[in-house]
Design a protein around this motif. Structure first.
Motif, PDB file in Angstrom:
ATOM      1  N   GLN A 181       0.828  -1.199   0.000  1.00 50.98           N
ATOM      2  CA  GLN A 181       0.000   0.000   0.000  1.00 50.98           C
ATOM      3  C   GLN A 181       0.871   1.262   0.000  1.00 50.98           C
ATOM      4  O   GLN A 181       0.584   2.219  -0.702  1.00 50.98           O
ATOM      5  CB  GLN A 181      -0.889  -0.012   1.242  1.00 50.98           C
ATOM      6  CG  GLN A 181      -2.256   0.572   1.016  1.00 50.98           C
ATOM      7  CD  GLN A 181      -3.172   0.367   2.217  1.00 50.98           C
ATOM      8  OE1 GLN A 181      -2.880  -0.462   3.088  1.00 50.98           O
ATOM      9  NE2 GLN A 181      -4.262   1.107   2.270  1.00 50.98           N
ATOM     10  N   THR A 182       1.931   1.232   0.793  1.00 50.84           N
ATOM     11  CA  THR A 182       2.842   2.381   0.834  1.00 50.84           C
ATOM     12  C   THR A 182       3.507   2.583  -0.521  1.00 50.84           C
ATOM     13  O   THR A 182       3.468   3.679  -1.086  1.00 50.84           O
ATOM     14  CB  THR A 182       3.928   2.159   1.898  1.00 50.84           C
ATOM     15  OG1 THR A 182       3.302   1.941   3.162  1.00 50.84           O
ATOM     16  CG2 THR A 182       4.837   3.368   2.000  1.00 50.84           C
ATOM     17  N   PHE A 183       4.095   1.515  -1.049  1.00 51.66           N
ATOM     18  CA  PHE A 183       4.803   1.657  -2.316  1.00 51.66           C
ATOM     19  C   PHE A 183       3.855   2.082  -3.438  1.00 51.66           C
ATOM     20  O   PHE A 183       4.207   2.912  -4.264  1.00 51.66           O
ATOM     21  CB  PHE A 183       5.527   0.359  -2.679  1.00 51.66           C
ATOM     22  CG  PHE A 183       6.812   0.144  -1.932  1.00 51.66           C
ATOM     23  CD1 PHE A 183       7.797   1.128  -1.904  1.00 51.66           C
ATOM     24  CD2 PHE A 183       7.058  -1.056  -1.263  1.00 51.66           C
ATOM     25  CE1 PHE A 183       8.992   0.928  -1.221  1.00 51.66           C
ATOM     26  CE2 PHE A 183       8.254  -1.264  -0.577  1.00 51.66           C
ATOM     27  CZ  PHE A 183       9.222  -0.272  -0.554  1.00 51.66           C
ATOM     28  N   SER A 184       2.637   1.539  -3.454  1.00 51.67           N
ATOM     29  CA  SER A 184       1.789   1.916  -4.581  1.00 51.67           C
ATOM     30  C   SER A 184       1.261   3.345  -4.415  1.00 51.67           C
ATOM     31  O   SER A 184       1.028   4.032  -5.409  1.00 51.67           O
ATOM     32  CB  SER A 184       0.675   0.894  -4.828  1.00 51.67           C
ATOM     33  OG  SER A 184      -0.274   0.929  -3.835  1.00 51.67           O
ATOM     34  N   ALA A 185       1.140   3.811  -3.178  1.00 55.43           N
ATOM     35  CA  ALA A 185       0.790   5.225  -2.989  1.00 55.43           C
ATOM     36  C   ALA A 185       1.899   6.131  -3.522  1.00 55.43           C
ATOM     37  O   ALA A 185       1.629   7.206  -4.065  1.00 55.43           O
ATOM     38  CB  ALA A 185       0.533   5.523  -1.520  1.00 55.43           C
ATOM     39  N   LEU A 186       3.141   5.684  -3.401  1.00 55.70           N
ATOM     40  CA  LEU A 186       4.275   6.499  -3.845  1.00 55.70           C
ATOM     41  C   LEU A 186       4.519   6.389  -5.351  1.00 55.70           C
ATOM     42  O   LEU A 186       5.279   7.173  -5.919  1.00 55.70           O
ATOM     43  CB  LEU A 186       5.546   6.066  -3.105  1.00 55.70           C
ATOM     44  CG  LEU A 186       5.534   6.243  -1.590  1.00 55.70           C
ATOM     45  CD1 LEU A 186       6.851   5.755  -0.995  1.00 55.70           C
ATOM     46  CD2 LEU A 186       5.303   7.710  -1.221  1.00 55.70           C
ATOM     47  N   ALA A 187       3.843   5.441  -5.978  1.00 50.19           N
ATOM     48  CA  ALA A 187       4.119   5.153  -7.386  1.00 50.19           C
ATOM     49  C   ALA A 187       3.371   6.078  -8.327  1.00 50.19           C
ATOM     50  O   ALA A 187       2.973   5.671  -9.414  1.00 50.19           O
ATOM     51  CB  ALA A 187       3.792   3.690  -7.682  1.00 50.19           C
ATOM     52  N   ASP A 192       7.546   7.734 -15.255  1.00 52.90           N
ATOM     53  CA  ASP A 192       8.862   8.196 -14.870  1.00 52.90           C
ATOM     54  C   ASP A 192       9.554   7.096 -14.068  1.00 52.90           C
ATOM     55  O   ASP A 192       8.921   6.191 -13.539  1.00 52.90           O
ATOM     56  CB  ASP A 192       8.729   9.473 -14.041  1.00 52.90           C
ATOM     57  CG  ASP A 192       7.946   9.237 -12.785  1.00 52.90           C
ATOM     58  OD1 ASP A 192       8.550   9.205 -11.704  1.00 52.90           O
ATOM     59  OD2 ASP A 192       6.711   9.056 -12.875  1.00 52.90           O
ATOM     60  N   ARG A 193      10.855   7.248 -13.982  1.00 55.30           N
ATOM     61  CA  ARG A 193      11.696   6.223 -13.361  1.00 55.30           C
ATOM     62  C   ARG A 193      11.269   5.875 -11.933  1.00 55.30           C
ATOM     63  O   ARG A 193      11.189   4.710 -11.559  1.00 55.30           O
ATOM     64  CB  ARG A 193      13.146   6.745 -13.356  1.00 55.30           C
ATOM     65  CG  ARG A 193      14.178   5.710 -13.139  1.00 55.30           C
ATOM     66  CD  ARG A 193      14.748   5.215 -14.467  1.00 55.30           C
ATOM     67  NE  ARG A 193      15.762   4.196 -14.249  1.00 55.30           N
ATOM     68  CZ  ARG A 193      15.523   2.885 -14.323  1.00 55.30           C
ATOM     69  NH1 ARG A 193      14.307   2.462 -14.610  1.00 55.30           N
ATOM     70  NH2 ARG A 193      16.488   2.010 -14.128  1.00 55.30           N
ATOM     71  N   LEU A 194      11.030   6.926 -11.134  1.00 53.91           N
ATOM     72  CA  LEU A 194      10.712   6.705  -9.728  1.00 53.91           C
ATOM     73  C   LEU A 194       9.373   5.994  -9.582  1.00 53.91           C
ATOM     74  O   LEU A 194       9.233   5.059  -8.774  1.00 53.91           O
ATOM     75  CB  LEU A 194      10.687   8.060  -9.019  1.00 53.91           C
ATOM     76  CG  LEU A 194      11.195   8.169  -7.580  1.00 53.91           C
ATOM     77  CD1 LEU A 194      12.443   7.350  -7.349  1.00 53.91           C
ATOM     78  CD2 LEU A 194      11.464   9.629  -7.245  1.00 53.91           C
ATOM     79  N   SER A 195       8.403   6.384 -10.375  1.00 51.40           N
ATOM     80  CA  SER A 195       7.101   5.723 -10.326  1.00 51.40           C
ATOM     81  C   SER A 195       7.242   4.260 -10.717  1.00 51.40           C
ATOM     82  O   SER A 195       6.614   3.375 -10.114  1.00 51.40           O
ATOM     83  CB  SER A 195       6.116   6.418 -11.276  1.00 51.40           C
ATOM     84  OG  SER A 195       5.916   7.759 -10.891  1.00 51.40           O
ATOM     85  N   GLN A 196       8.060   4.016 -11.716  1.00 52.31           N
ATOM     86  CA  GLN A 196       8.267   2.646 -12.164  1.00 52.31           C
ATOM     87  C   GLN A 196       8.909   1.797 -11.061  1.00 52.31           C
ATOM     88  O   GLN A 196       8.516   0.651 -10.840  1.00 52.31           O
ATOM     89  CB  GLN A 196       9.183   2.677 -13.390  1.00 52.31           C
ATOM     90  CG  GLN A 196       8.863   1.622 -14.409  1.00 52.31           C
ATOM     91  CD  GLN A 196       9.667   1.809 -15.692  1.00 52.31           C
ATOM     92  OE1 GLN A 196      10.235   2.879 -15.927  1.00 52.31           O
ATOM     93  NE2 GLN A 196       9.713   0.772 -16.510  1.00 52.31           N
ATOM     94  N   THR A 197       9.862   2.385 -10.362  1.00 54.72           N
ATOM     95  CA  THR A 197      10.501   1.671  -9.267  1.00 54.72           C
ATOM     96  C   THR A 197       9.499   1.366  -8.163  1.00 54.72           C
ATOM     97  O   THR A 197       9.356   0.210  -7.738  1.00 54.72           O
ATOM     98  CB  THR A 197      11.667   2.500  -8.678  1.00 54.72           C
ATOM     99  OG1 THR A 197      12.590   2.807  -9.717  1.00 54.72           O
ATOM    100  CG2 THR A 197      12.375   1.736  -7.573  1.00 54.72           C
ATOM    101  N   PHE A 198       8.780   2.396  -7.712  1.00 59.37           N
ATOM    102  CA  PHE A 198       7.839   2.184  -6.621  1.00 59.37           C
ATOM    103  C   PHE A 198       6.742   1.202  -7.005  1.00 59.37           C
ATOM    104  O   PHE A 198       6.337   0.369  -6.202  1.00 59.37           O
ATOM    105  CB  PHE A 198       7.236   3.510  -6.161  1.00 59.37           C
ATOM    106  CG  PHE A 198       8.144   4.333  -5.286  1.00 59.37           C
ATOM    107  CD1 PHE A 198       8.743   3.786  -4.160  1.00 59.37           C
ATOM    108  CD2 PHE A 198       8.408   5.670  -5.581  1.00 59.37           C
ATOM    109  CE1 PHE A 198       9.584   4.544  -3.345  1.00 59.37           C
ATOM    110  CE2 PHE A 198       9.249   6.441  -4.780  1.00 59.37           C
ATOM    111  CZ  PHE A 198       9.835   5.863  -3.665  1.00 59.37           C
ATOM    112  N   SER A 199       6.252   1.287  -8.236  1.00 57.95           N
ATOM    113  CA  SER A 199       5.158   0.365  -8.564  1.00 57.95           C
ATOM    114  C   SER A 199       5.673  -1.065  -8.730  1.00 57.95           C
ATOM    115  O   SER A 199       4.941  -2.019  -8.461  1.00 57.95           O
ATOM    116  CB  SER A 199       4.328   0.853  -9.742  1.00 57.95           C
ATOM    117  OG  SER A 199       5.023   0.757 -10.934  1.00 57.95           O
TER     118      SER A 199
END
Lengths: 113, 113
Positions: A8-14, B4-11
């Motif tokens: 949940q945390t990571f997908s909120a940040l994604a 973007d890179r960061l979104s890809q990493t987090f998701s």
DNA sequence: TGTGTATTTAACCATTAGGTTAAATATAAA
DNA sequence: TTTATATTTAACCTAATGGTTAAATACACA
């Protein structure tokens, strides 16, 4: 699906919008329309409301009430677990920097000039 | 959408199966069927292949070739940027621990007993 | 009691995500 | 050249995401 906390945390940040909302909140509390203002060229107010709801469900923000305003406040605690998880992998991004460092320090014993 | 890179990493990190795959790879290289084995009660092999593809597109693993096997290797570099982003918020999870620490140290000057 | 401002909810839509099964491909080895 | 093993691709399904517009709700105040 009811996700586990870390997911949940990571997908909120994604999402870049949500990260920008957190960045704004790191400078201090703000209500919904303040938060939404920078995004209203790109998306509608209800879209921002939805992003805030995602952040809220992830425990990354809390909303309070002040007349018709809903001041939002950043809550960093969920980030702690996320960082803790990632720290296990630190060696996997530092090892390449080490190699770079050794190369730059000329520890290559004459290899590659 | 091309993220973007960061979104890809987090998701990529926002899924427990994928985090488990990374955890396994942190112990050393492994090919696809080795990686899949612990999950084959819960999902099919092509499902695991898809998860690995997500990790690969996010730059978190790289696949090489060894006969019919595809050994996978963890690449931690994208995690560096993710951690760097999160470090900006460290104060927001440490401040509450500070308050707890001060409370425990009795720095409350008699307030709240 | 209206009226104005702030925010949320409802209903809808298109795309993506995560899974499936069946078929295709890659490679070694008999 | 067939066979066995490893892996990927294709076609499909369902549910979740991220957006929309229009309507509803919350609150202060004239």
């Amino acid at each position: 699906m009811t996700q586990d906390r870390l997911s949940q945390t990571f997908s909120a940040l994604a999402d870049p919008t949500r990260r920008a909302l957190l960045a704004r909140l790191s400078q201090g509390e703000a209500n919904v329309s303040d938060l939404a203002k920078p995004f209203l060229k790109e998306m509608s107010l209800p879209a921002v409301t939805k992003h805030l709801k995602v952040l809220e469900r992830a425990g990354l923000i809390t909303k309070s009430r002040d007349a018709q305003w809903r001041p939002c406040k950043l809550n960093g605690e969920p980030l702690k677990d996320a960082v803790d998880w990632m720290e296990h992998y630190r060696v996997f991004w530092e090892q390449s920097l080490d190699r770079l460092g050794e190369y730059l320090k000329g520890k290559g014993h004459g290899r590659k000039r």
